[in-house]
Design a protein around this motif. Structure first.
Motif, mmCIF file in Angstrom:
data_model
loop_
_atom_site.group_PDB
_atom_site.id
_atom_site.type_symbol
_atom_site.label_atom_id
_atom_site.label_comp_id
_atom_site.label_asym_id
_atom_site.label_seq_id
_atom_site.Cartn_x
_atom_site.Cartn_y
_atom_site.Cartn_z
ATOM 1 N N MET A 349 0.674 -1.191 -0.139
ATOM 2 C CA MET A 349 0.055 0.001 -0.078
ATOM 3 C C MET A 349 0.929 1.062 -0.089
ATOM 4 N N ARG A 351 3.462 1.686 -1.477
ATOM 5 C CA ARG A 351 3.894 1.801 -2.819
ATOM 6 C C ARG A 351 2.985 2.318 -3.668
ATOM 7 N N GLN A 352 1.722 1.739 -3.568
ATOM 8 C CA GLN A 352 0.642 2.185 -4.422
ATOM 9 C C GLN A 352 0.290 3.734 -4.118
ATOM 10 N N LYS A 355 2.735 5.955 -5.971
ATOM 11 C CA LYS A 355 2.221 5.922 -7.228
ATOM 12 C C LYS A 355 1.213 6.776 -7.624
ATOM 13 N N ASP A 409 -7.506 4.877 -9.606
ATOM 14 C CA ASP A 409 -6.609 4.098 -8.681
ATOM 15 C C ASP A 409 -6.906 4.433 -7.109
ATOM 16 N N VAL A 413 -8.526 2.371 -3.390
ATOM 17 C CA VAL A 413 -8.144 2.343 -2.123
ATOM 18 C C VAL A 413 -9.224 2.402 -1.151
#
Length: 573
Positions: A349, A351-352, A355, A409, A413
């Motif tokens: 998470m 890392r996401q 991004k 994206d 979440v």
């Protein structure tokens, strides 16, 4: 006047399994924005604007968000006749939308601010960045209304620049008024069924009467804010030249001097994917009275100033949408617990979230850089126009495309709730798709980047600007060299795209220039503002969006990019 006060804290908490950020102040919680404003705004102006930023941040995090949700669920309708049978068109707006109009246009003066000598208690001209920061906060709650706000601002700018003194004196007071019952809104009627981006195919005709007045006839296919008080319209003189050189720019009032309606009709309203709160329609001009703006036959050149201003606004709005999406995702990840941990404690998470953050931070850095270039250009500084001329399509092209992915994206979440219309995520996703279409599709805007390289000599100016930022940042030598090398390669690609037959490279070149410029500017901001996260995001831009990498190998940041060789190393630690 209604005075809103948002709740002092978000409703969500770790004690409830479904986090809800509603009620947070979107300005006070955005510490990176505070650092940026300290770099980009004079200290006295920032002190003056601080309470206004705080107030709009509170509104956007609570009451304004509620108004936007209500307006999105209750789109405008079109009434063609009164109940007694009188032909009188009316766009019926929900009271929630009208209240948002009052807040944006009257209370905060977003459309008039750049054209007044006093706004929000500040004496003198307000720099463009203040307007864009306020818009950035406003759009995090409401996107649709920001289109009419931008068009009103841009129409006023174009009228002042090209209109006759008589025309300006007659109509400018209403366009710059903050009185909600008096102020005028603007629009831009340019698109036709066969003439979208191909302005040379414009079929709407302008006929000059014996008394010197002009009458317009034809159909305009996509007209946002169709009941605006004034619209800028492209039309072809019926005795003029074919092609682009025959197209002129006209100011179209909705109501004539005698109080009667001008001779044009709204045929229907559009049923849109997003921006549902704001009306867009089709217009039929039936001999409507209009006023020539600027020189006949140079309509597109003059309209381009309005379009470019609107394109920058598109970039600002895309940046705002991304910020809202990222902040929602960050809040959820910090509050939502699964498997004994909060989501933001989980490496994947983390890392996401990075991004999501990187393109959102790139966009607002580019907005700040472009706003400063606009101020310098309007002040007549050498090379400032050439810099503005390339930064504007860069931010419009890339930020608007990135917003589509970031909002989608970020929805993920939130999980299943993100797909439910009670939450902001679906509205953000729908609205985000507008930016890559209106005021020029991605292909058109990427080609405009290349046009700036060819016609304005913008590339050497952009490179000089980036070099100055790098020299001032004093970064670790290896990272600085990597940035310089990447920019040189991006510039070479843009030069190739500018040659005969190079159009196919326009999007690739525009993306490369955007990523290199934003990475350099973010590194400068990090060094000057002492933000460690911002330096890392700059490095991630270069690593993931510019430099070649092996998709089958683990990511690794070069160790020498963080060597303590900068005078700012201690601040960034």
């Amino acid at each position: 006047m209604t005075d809103f006060a948002a709740p002092s804290s978000a409703a969500g908490s770790a004690s409830h399994p479904v986090p809800d950020r509603h009620g947070q102040n979107l300005f006070s919680t955005d510490t990176e924005l505070h650092r940026l404003l300290a770099l980009y705004l004079p200290a006295d102006l920032l002190r003056h604007m601080q309470p206004h930023f705080e107030r709009l941040g509170a509104l956007s995090g609570g009451p304004l968000d509620e108004l936007a949700h209500t307006a999105d669920r209750n789109p405008p309708t079109l009434t063609l006749r009164t109940r007694t049978g009188i032909d009188r068109q009316r766009v019926n707006k929900h009271p929630a939308y009208v209240e948002m109009e009052r807040l944006a246009l009257s209370e905060f003066g977003l459309a008039a601010m750049s054209h007044r000598d006093e706004t929000l208690g500040w004496q003198g001209k307000m720099p463009p960045l203040v307007k864009y920061v306020l818009t950035y906060l406003f759009v995090q709650a409401e996107f649709g209304l920001c289109c009419p706000v931008s068009m009103t601002d841009s129409l006023t700018r174009t009228l002042k620049k090209f209109g006759t003194p008589e025309l300006v004196a007659k109509y400018l007071p209403r366009l710059t008024s903050l009185d909600f019952d008096e102020l005028a809104q603007g629009a831009m009627f340019m698109t036709e069924q066969a003439a979208g981006s191909d302005i040379a195919a414009t079929a709407t005709l302008a006929h000059r009467e014996a008394d010197g007045s002009w009458r317009l006839r034809g159909d305009k296919w996509f007209c946002s804010n169709p009941d605006a008080d004034f619209a800028m319209v492209l039309a072809r003189a019926d005795d003029g030249l074919a092609g682009m050189k025959g197209v002129s720019l006209f100011l179209l009032p909705r109501v004539l001097d005698d109080g009667s309606a001008n001779a044009y009709r709204i045929i229907r309203l559009k049923d849109k994917l997003g921006t549902r709160s704001m009306a867009s329609g089709e217009i039929r001009l039936e001999g409507a009275v209009a006023f020539l703006v600027g020189e006949g036959g140079r309509g597109f050149v003059q309209m381009a100033d309005m379009v470019n201003n609107s394109r920058l606004s598109n970039g600002v709005r895309a940046a705002g949408l991304m910020r809202r999406a990222v902040a929602e995702a960050e809040f959820i990840a910090s509050e939502r617990r699964a498997f004994g941990r909060t989501l933001d404690q989980m490496p994947l998470m983390q890392r996401q979230l990075d991004k999501l953050r990187v393109p959102a931070e790139q966009a607002r850095t580019m907005v700040c850089q472009t706003a400063l270039a606009l101020a310098r250009s309007d002040a007549g500084e050498p090379d400032a126009y050439a810099l503005l001329r390339i930064l504007t399509p860069l931010v419009k092209f890339r930020a608007c495309r990135d917003a589509r992915k970031v909002t989608g994206d970020a929805m993920e979440v939130r999980g299943g709730c993100g797909y439910i219309e009670e939450w902001s995520d679906p509205r953000l996703v729908r609205d985000a798709h507008l930016g890559s279409i209106w005021e020029g599709t991605s292909n058109i805007v990427a080609l405009d980047v290349i046009r700036a390289v060819k016609r304005e000599g913008s590339l050497p100016v952009l490179r000089a600007h980036c070099k100055a930022l790098l020299d001032d940042a004093a970064l670790a030598p290896a990272f600085a060299q990597a940035l310089r090398g990447a920019l040189a390669r991006a510039a070479a690609l843009a030069e190739t795209a500018a040659r005969e037959g190079g159009d196919v490279l326009a999007r690739q070149a525009a993306s490369a220039l955007y990523h290199c410029t934003s990475a350099i500017a973010m590194a400068w901001e990090a060094a000057r503002g002492g933000s460690g996260p911002r330096l890392r995001w700059s490095q991630l831009v270069l690593l993931h969006r510019v430099l070649p990498r092996d998709p089958l190998s683990p990511d690794a940041m070069p160790a020498d990019w963080n060597a303590a060789a900068s005078r700012n190393a201690a601040a960034l630690a």
